[in-house]
Enzyme design. Structure first.
Site, PDB file in Angstrom:
ATOM      1  N   LYS A 125       6.096  -5.189   3.079  1.00  0.00           N
ATOM      2  CA  LYS A 125       4.899  -7.202   3.026  1.00  0.00           C
ATOM      3  C   LYS A 125       5.047  -7.475   1.803  1.00  0.00           C
ATOM      4  O   LYS A 125       5.033  -6.581   0.976  1.00  0.00           O
ATOM      5  CB  LYS A 125       3.734  -6.168   3.358  1.00  0.00           C
ATOM      6  CG  LYS A 125       3.296  -5.713   4.403  1.00  0.00           C
ATOM      7  CD  LYS A 125       2.064  -4.823   4.820  1.00  0.00           C
ATOM      8  CE  LYS A 125       1.507  -4.435   6.222  1.00  0.00           C
ATOM      9  NZ  LYS A 125       1.960  -5.477   7.931  1.00  0.00           N
ATOM     10  N   ARG A 172       3.461   1.111  16.511  1.00  0.00           N
ATOM     11  CA  ARG A 172       4.613   1.459  17.867  1.00  0.00           C
ATOM     12  C   ARG A 172       4.630   3.120  17.969  1.00  0.00           C
ATOM     13  O   ARG A 172       5.141   3.455  19.086  1.00  0.00           O
ATOM     14  CB  ARG A 172       4.964   0.392  18.673  1.00  0.00           C
ATOM     15  CG  ARG A 172       5.503   0.114  17.461  1.00  0.00           C
ATOM     16  CD  ARG A 172       6.065  -1.311  17.950  1.00  0.00           C
ATOM     17  NE  ARG A 172       5.287  -3.045  17.267  1.00  0.00           N
ATOM     18  CZ  ARG A 172       5.533  -3.880  17.795  1.00  0.00           C
ATOM     19  NH1 ARG A 172       6.939  -4.573  18.261  1.00  0.00           N
ATOM     20  NH2 ARG A 172       5.039  -4.560  17.505  1.00  0.00           N
TER      21      ARG A 172
END
Length: 503
Positions: free
Chosen positions: A276, A350
């Protein structure tokens, strides 16, 4: 202060505070975590106080009639003080000697809880009581709003503020209000705690402390044991961190419906090798907000002694970068047997959830709910204050929407739009963890998770922000519980309608 300690490999600068003398790279040092603050306790709701000042709580519909019935002097004071009949506004009303005699409060009829949230800090120190008799729901909402208005994350900074006190409204459900406030405070505290003190180890310790408090059972699978026990996706995401990945498993209760809660416990998300940018990484201590929610919800369920069989699963990891980090286009095994190609290492939530959901689903619970700070797409769709949720059961979804409105804890349903499922196709594996399309990201993520839940299992997935970007009455900037009260009300409703069943 007692500390929680585990070994870690040190590469500290010798001048770093708390490290004395020269340390050899690779030397094992104890890593200590300050003990988490206890559940919220308060003296700001009191049983009685003869010196308490009255609060007259009105809505816009009742304000005009009240004002008309006041003396000319009081009407002039309210008007010239600049008071506006807006929800949450209040006015201090003086007595004949200039003393504070009464407080006028305008309550939002749609969200009464938050109308009381500013008063503990805004009113002069002292005690107050609600002058009107309120129905139980309204009385409980007032007490809860007041209590939440006293929240302050004080783990690292002393708060010298003295809050105003409220005499318990007579019709309030004191147990439910107390336990709800404690659950929300716990959720906020866990989220607000920075990653250096809330890594996977510390999160597991918080779960163990909660289990001990309520005589629940809590087990933790750590490190390479995840591979031996077939949780390969959790291991893959968390193995790059010095703080080993783990699966927290809490169980409580022996009768009633089986309710399982799953929470994303990514204690810090660097994005992995798909790193990120600094701006996107800054608030990633909150990426374990889903775990905080299910632990807070579990605390409320257990404190209220709901007759159910509760299980809480939290895959706790740090998505870090090192030589053994999982990579883009790696193919991961999962507990369910499906293979997943890693389209992006920053879609790690996820991946840890899929193993936990597969385990949860294997027991065929009556209700399966997961919470996760999963996608920015949900925030783009609904903003930061309104959590998105998905469900494979229309009746369950209807109950969630209804209770969200009743509780003043709103959520909004997004669809499990099956045509978007094709975006998860991979040429080399059963699934990709991302879509090749930039659109509908929250739906695609929910569809990914759905692959690990049986169609016959009643399931709801909450994609939450878990954070207030700005402070509001009762809701300070920082970690926030979103959808927790709505889901608790749904579970309580399930209990009322379900026959008692034993193992």
């Amino acid at each position: 202060m007692r500390a929680l300690c585990k070994p870690f490999v040190a590469f500290r600068d010798p001048s770093y505070p708390g490290v004395s003398g020269l340390r050899v790279p690779g030397e094992i040092l104890p890593r200590c975590f300050p003990e988490p603050s206890p559940l919220a306790k308060t003296s700001y709701l009191v049983s009685d106080d003869p010196a308490a000042k009255p609060i007259t709580a009105l809505t816009r519909d009742t304000f005009d009639a009240w004002l008309k019935a006041q003396s000319a002097e009081r009407r002039r004071w309210v008007t010239q003080s600049g008071f506006k009949a807006n929800p949450g506004s209040f006015c201090l009303l003086p007595g004949p000697q200039g003393e504070l005699e009464e407080v006028l409060l305008l309550v939002d009829a749609q969200e009464p809880t938050w109308s009381y949230g500013a008063l503990p800090t805004a009113l002069p120190p002292g005690s107050y009581y609600l002058s009107q008799a309120l129905r139980p729901t309204a009385a409980s909402a007032a007490a809860l709003g007041w209590w939440l208005g006293t929240y302050n994350f004080a783990r690292y900074k002393t708060n010298g503020r003295d809050y105003a006190r409220l005499v318990w409204p007579k019709a309030a459900d004191q147990d439910l209000v107390t336990h709800t406030a404690e659950a929300i405070f716990l959720t906020r505290d866990l989220i607000n705690t920075p990653a250096n003190d809330m890594g996977p180890t510390a999160l597991a310790e918080a779960a163990k402390a909660l289990a001990k408090r309520h005589r629940a059972k809590c087990s933790v699978i750590v490190g390479d044991a995840l591979l031996r026990k077939n949780y390969p996706a959790i291991h893959a995401v968390g193995r790059a961190s010095d703080d080993d990945p783990r699966l927290i498993d809490l169980r409580w209760g022996t009768r009633g419906p089986k309710v399982t809660l799953v929470g994303k416990g990514v204690c810090f998300d660097s994005g992995g090798l798909d790193l990120k940018p600094a701006s996107g990484m800054k608030m990633m201590k909150k990426d374990m907000g889903g775990a905080a929610h299910v632990l807070g919800l579990a605390a409320l369920i257990m404190a209220q002694k709901l007759p159910l069989r509760l299980r809480v699963l939290v895959p706790a990891v740090e998505n870090a970068v090192s030589g053994n980090a999982f990579r883009p286009l790696d193919v991961l095994q999962t507990r369910k047997g499906l293979t997943v190609e890693v389209g992006n290492t920053d879609a790690e939530g996820r991946l840890v959830l899929c193993d936990a959901l597969a385990e949860a689903d294997s027991e065929k619970p009556d209700l399966l709910v997961d919470f996760a700070t999963l996608t920015g797409a949900a925030r783009v769709a609904l903003g930061t204050d309104l959590p998105a949720f998905f469900s494979n059961d229309d009746k369950l979804a209807g109950a969630v929407l209804r209770q969200g409105t009743v509780e003043g804890d709103p959520v909004w349903r997004l669809p499990l739009h099956q045509p978007y499922r094709q975006g998860l196709e991979s040429k080399v594996a059963d699934l990709n963890n991302i879509s090749n399309s930039p659109y509908g990201g929250a739906i695609v993520a929910a569809l990914f998770l759905e692959q690990f839940v049986s169609p016959t299992t009643r399931w709801a997935h909450f994609d939450i922000m878990a954070w207030n970007l700005a402070g509001r009455p009762g809701r300070p900037e920082g970690g926030e519980a979103m959808g927790l009260r709505a889901v608790y009300a749904v579970i309580a409703e399930l209990i009322r309608r379900a026959p008692s069943r034993k193992r």
